[in-house]
Scaffold this motif. Structure first.
Motif, mmCIF file in Angstrom:
data_model
loop_
_atom_site.group_PDB
_atom_site.id
_atom_site.type_symbol
_atom_site.label_atom_id
_atom_site.label_comp_id
_atom_site.label_asym_id
_atom_site.label_seq_id
_atom_site.Cartn_x
_atom_site.Cartn_y
_atom_site.Cartn_z
ATOM 1 N N THR A 88 33.368 35.026 43.560
ATOM 2 C CA THR A 88 32.513 35.288 42.386
ATOM 3 C C THR A 88 32.985 36.544 41.647
ATOM 4 O OG1 THR A 88 30.931 36.514 43.755
ATOM 5 C CG2 THR A 88 30.470 34.181 43.405
ATOM 6 N N THR A 89 33.911 37.264 42.293
ATOM 7 C CA THR A 89 34.600 38.413 41.700
ATOM 8 C C THR A 89 35.217 38.049 40.340
ATOM 9 O OG1 THR A 89 35.299 38.888 43.974
ATOM 10 C CG2 THR A 89 36.396 40.120 42.221
ATOM 11 N N LYS A 90 35.595 36.785 40.181
ATOM 12 C CA LYS A 90 36.400 36.364 39.034
ATOM 13 C C LYS A 90 35.507 35.883 37.887
ATOM 14 C CE LYS A 90 39.548 37.317 42.104
ATOM 15 N NZ LYS A 90 40.168 36.311 42.951
ATOM 16 N N PHE A 91 35.593 34.609 37.484
ATOM 17 C CA PHE A 91 34.885 34.173 36.279
ATOM 18 C C PHE A 91 33.360 34.223 36.408
ATOM 19 C CE2 PHE A 91 39.060 32.302 35.565
ATOM 20 C CZ PHE A 91 39.290 32.723 34.264
ATOM 21 N N LEU A 92 32.823 33.935 37.599
ATOM 22 C CA LEU A 92 31.359 33.879 37.704
ATOM 23 C C LEU A 92 30.732 35.218 37.343
ATOM 24 C CD1 LEU A 92 30.997 31.524 40.782
ATOM 25 C CD2 LEU A 92 29.931 31.156 38.556
ATOM 26 N N ASN A 93 31.179 36.289 37.981
ATOM 27 C CA ASN A 93 30.662 37.605 37.565
ATOM 28 C C ASN A 93 31.263 37.974 36.204
ATOM 29 O OD1 ASN A 93 29.295 40.233 37.874
ATOM 30 N ND2 ASN A 93 31.398 40.965 37.941
ATOM 31 N N GLY A 94 32.570 37.824 36.109
ATOM 32 C CA GLY A 94 33.224 37.899 34.800
ATOM 33 C C GLY A 94 33.439 39.264 34.185
ATOM 34 N N LEU B 5 48.229 45.450 33.119
ATOM 35 C CA LEU B 5 48.940 45.026 34.324
ATOM 36 C C LEU B 5 48.041 45.282 35.528
ATOM 37 C CD1 LEU B 5 51.684 44.043 35.584
ATOM 38 C CD2 LEU B 5 52.291 46.466 35.781
ATOM 39 N N ALA B 6 47.495 44.225 36.095
ATOM 40 C CA ALA B 6 46.577 44.371 37.233
ATOM 41 C C ALA B 6 46.394 43.034 37.928
ATOM 42 C CB ALA B 6 45.215 44.876 36.762
ATOM 43 N N GLU B 7 46.047 43.112 39.215
ATOM 44 C CA GLU B 7 45.686 41.902 39.944
ATOM 45 C C GLU B 7 44.279 41.502 39.531
ATOM 46 O OE1 GLU B 7 46.404 42.615 44.071
ATOM 47 O OE2 GLU B 7 48.567 42.810 43.775
ATOM 48 N N SER B 8 43.821 40.398 40.083
ATOM 49 C CA SER B 8 42.520 39.809 39.783
ATOM 50 C C SER B 8 42.548 39.069 38.444
ATOM 51 C CB SER B 8 41.395 40.833 39.806
ATOM 52 O OG SER B 8 40.154 40.142 39.976
ATOM 53 N N LEU B 9 41.433 38.502 38.088
ATOM 54 C CA LEU B 9 41.371 37.591 36.947
ATOM 55 C C LEU B 9 39.917 37.288 36.611
ATOM 56 C CD1 LEU B 9 40.898 34.239 38.211
ATOM 57 C CD2 LEU B 9 42.731 35.266 39.513
ATOM 58 N N GLY B 10 39.734 36.601 35.493
ATOM 59 C CA GLY B 10 38.406 36.073 35.178
ATOM 60 C C GLY B 10 37.462 37.041 34.481
ATOM 61 N N GLY B 11 37.937 38.236 34.129
ATOM 62 C CA GLY B 11 37.073 39.199 33.458
ATOM 63 C C GLY B 11 37.133 39.031 31.948
ATOM 64 N N VAL B 12 36.319 39.812 31.255
ATOM 65 C CA VAL B 12 36.296 39.747 29.796
ATOM 66 C C VAL B 12 37.531 40.405 29.189
ATOM 67 C CG1 VAL B 12 33.792 39.611 29.631
ATOM 68 C CG2 VAL B 12 34.893 41.856 29.664
ATOM 69 N N GLU B 13 38.274 41.186 29.992
ATOM 70 C CA GLU B 13 39.484 41.835 29.499
ATOM 71 C C GLU B 13 40.703 41.054 29.994
ATOM 72 O OE1 GLU B 13 37.524 43.185 32.017
ATOM 73 O OE2 GLU B 13 39.001 42.418 33.436
ATOM 74 N N SER B 14 41.728 40.963 29.161
ATOM 75 C CA SER B 14 42.913 40.193 29.539
ATOM 76 C C SER B 14 43.792 40.976 30.501
ATOM 77 C CB SER B 14 43.718 39.833 28.292
ATOM 78 O OG SER B 14 42.972 38.944 27.495
ATOM 79 N N LEU B 15 44.248 40.286 31.547
ATOM 80 C CA LEU B 15 45.104 40.913 32.542
ATOM 81 C C LEU B 15 46.403 40.134 32.673
ATOM 82 C CD1 LEU B 15 42.531 41.577 35.445
ATOM 83 C CD2 LEU B 15 43.211 43.153 33.619
ATOM 84 N N ILE B 16 47.435 40.858 33.103
ATOM 85 C CA ILE B 16 48.701 40.201 33.405
ATOM 86 C C ILE B 16 49.134 40.636 34.797
ATOM 87 C CG2 ILE B 16 50.104 42.016 32.280
ATOM 88 C CD1 ILE B 16 52.014 39.638 31.437
ATOM 89 N N ALA B 17 49.661 39.696 35.577
ATOM 90 C CA ALA B 17 50.123 40.020 36.928
ATOM 91 C C ALA B 17 51.502 39.412 37.144
ATOM 92 C CB ALA B 17 49.152 39.479 37.957
ATOM 93 N N HIS B 18 52.289 40.080 37.972
ATOM 94 C CA HIS B 18 53.624 39.598 38.323
ATOM 95 C C HIS B 18 53.542 39.146 39.789
ATOM 96 C CE1 HIS B 18 58.063 40.420 39.299
ATOM 97 N NE2 HIS B 18 58.020 39.360 38.518
#
Ligand SMILES: *Cc1c(COP(=O)(O)O)cnc(C)c1O
Length: 396
Positions: free
Chosen positions: A197-203, A324-337
């Protein structure tokens, strides 16, 4: 409360205006570990917050209704949710898991196997022959993750569930990447859904949490009992914040996936991008299946950059809107390698087998303006091009 409400209504309003004490519109946050008995030998609905808590239960009910399940257990992380499902297994039981599952899931499965808790077979679940072969051992549990991380491979939940049922296995689907707004695995025959729920559900990238939703009441009760026994629980405060995040799940998913589609289409036309993996592109091998079993393509995509690690370094260092960060699904855009971040602990050979190249980048698309996100990517691509002394690409 009316049954069979639209999930959108559940997300926006489950538990609203149900407070008997003061008529609070927003369900209150109960920060209490223990509850007063009404009298000698007279316990109330709750007695101790490890066992149950009104705020955490409110989140669990909301999740169960969103996924169409008979009950849910809320825990402190996605990994704890997966481990809660695995607690059902006994030595000698076999788990069938995807060869390209989330790195943390793979690590947990391998660690529990090494301790003799159960056995694991990793298979490409899109490969029907491999799947059929795995079913011969009569697994106790089949773990499914679709779309997969980070290549967004899509597998057929209904077909896998039918096969598993015949073999006597329960099916659990990790629905983190799409959320119940875009995919409802219990409807397709799964027995359990797990979420980070860390990801899109909490968001909002401010709460770590997880949940298991069960299709059957007896399974939900067994999970709740184990969660109480082992202390695998989530905090009421985290539950409160997660429920607050869920209120806007549908409009967030809808906007974020719209932008993701535009970005995927834009990147696919770019000469410095070798490949784009997004189920919403007709060129994606899982496009047709995704259209059938999902109600949207989601806000996650990955791309392969030409020029290997050096190009990746220049690209991510030039980005300003994507973080540049791990995780996903938040209101801010992230990129991960993935090869140096989320999948760094994976054996290089296994990483290659899973198709994770050094040029692969994963995007989690947030709520920023599409134009800002696209120009950010374009500027970074131009930086890669000029460093490679290749002709600059005309801005589209
Ligand atoms: C993040 C994630 C997990 C693990 O969840 P945590 O909340 O970080 O413990 C599991 N599965 C998928 C698909 C994830 O993205």
């Amino acid at each position: 409360m009316a049954k069979h409400r639209h999930p959108r209504t559940v997300a926006a309003a489950h538990g609203v205006a149900t407070d008997a004490a003061f008529g609070a519109v927003t369900p209150p946050l109960y920060l209490t570990t223990t509850f007063e008995f009404a009298g000698f030998e007279k316990s109330r609905a709750h007695d101790y917050s490890r066992t149950s808590n009104p705020t955490r239960n409110m989140l669990a009910e909301t999740l169960a209704e969103l996924e169409g399940g008979m009950g849910a257990v809320v825990v402190s992380s996605g990994m704890a949710a997966i481990d809660l499902v695995l607690s059902r297994l006994r030595p000698g039981d076999v788990v069938v898991a995807p060869h390209d599952c989330y790195g943390g899931t793979q690590r947990l499965l391998l660690a529990r196997r090494a301790r003799g808790h159960f056995d694991v077979i990793f298979v490409d679940q899109a490969d029907q022959a491999a799947l059929a072969k795995a079913m011969v051992v009569e697994p106790a549990l089949v773990f499914v993750e679709t779309p997969s991380n980070p290549l967004m491979r899509v597998v057929d939940i209904r077909a896998i569930a039918a096969r598993a049922r015949k073999a006597g296995a329960k099916v659990v689907v990790d629905n983190t990447f799409l959320s119940p707004a875009l995919q409802r695995p219990l409807r397709l025959g799964a027995d359990f859904v797990v979420h980070s729920t860390t990801k899109f559900l909490n968001g909002h990238s401010d709460v770590l949490g997880g949940a298991v939703i069960a299709a059957e009441k007896a399974d939900a009760e067994e999970l709740a009992e184990w969660s109480n026994t082992a202390g695998l629980i989530g905090s009421p405060f985290d539950a409160y914040l997660t429920l607050r995040g869920i209120r806007t799940l549908f409009p967030r998913m809808s906007q974020q996936q719209e932008t993701a589609q535009a970005i995927a289409e834009h990147l696919e036309r770019h000469p410095f991008v070798e490949a784009v993996h997004y189920p919403g592109l007709p060129s994606h091998p899982g496009h047709t299946l995704a259209k059938l079993q999902q109600s949207g393509f989601g806000a996650m995509l990955s791309l392969e950059l030409r020029g290997g690690t050096e190009a990746v370094r220049r690209f991510v260092e030039r980005l300003e809107v994507f973080t540049l960060a791990e995780s996903l699904g938040g209101v801010e855009s992230l990129i991960a390698h993935p090869s140096t971040m989320t999948h760094a602990s994976m054996d290089p050979e296994a990483r290659r087998n899973a198709g994770i190249t050094d040029g692969l980048l994963r995007l989690s698309v947030g709520l920023e303006a599409e134009s800002d996100l696209i120009s950010d990517l374009d500027h970074a691509l131009a930086a890669v091009a000029s460093a490679a002394q290749l002709p600059r690409v005309a801005r589209v």
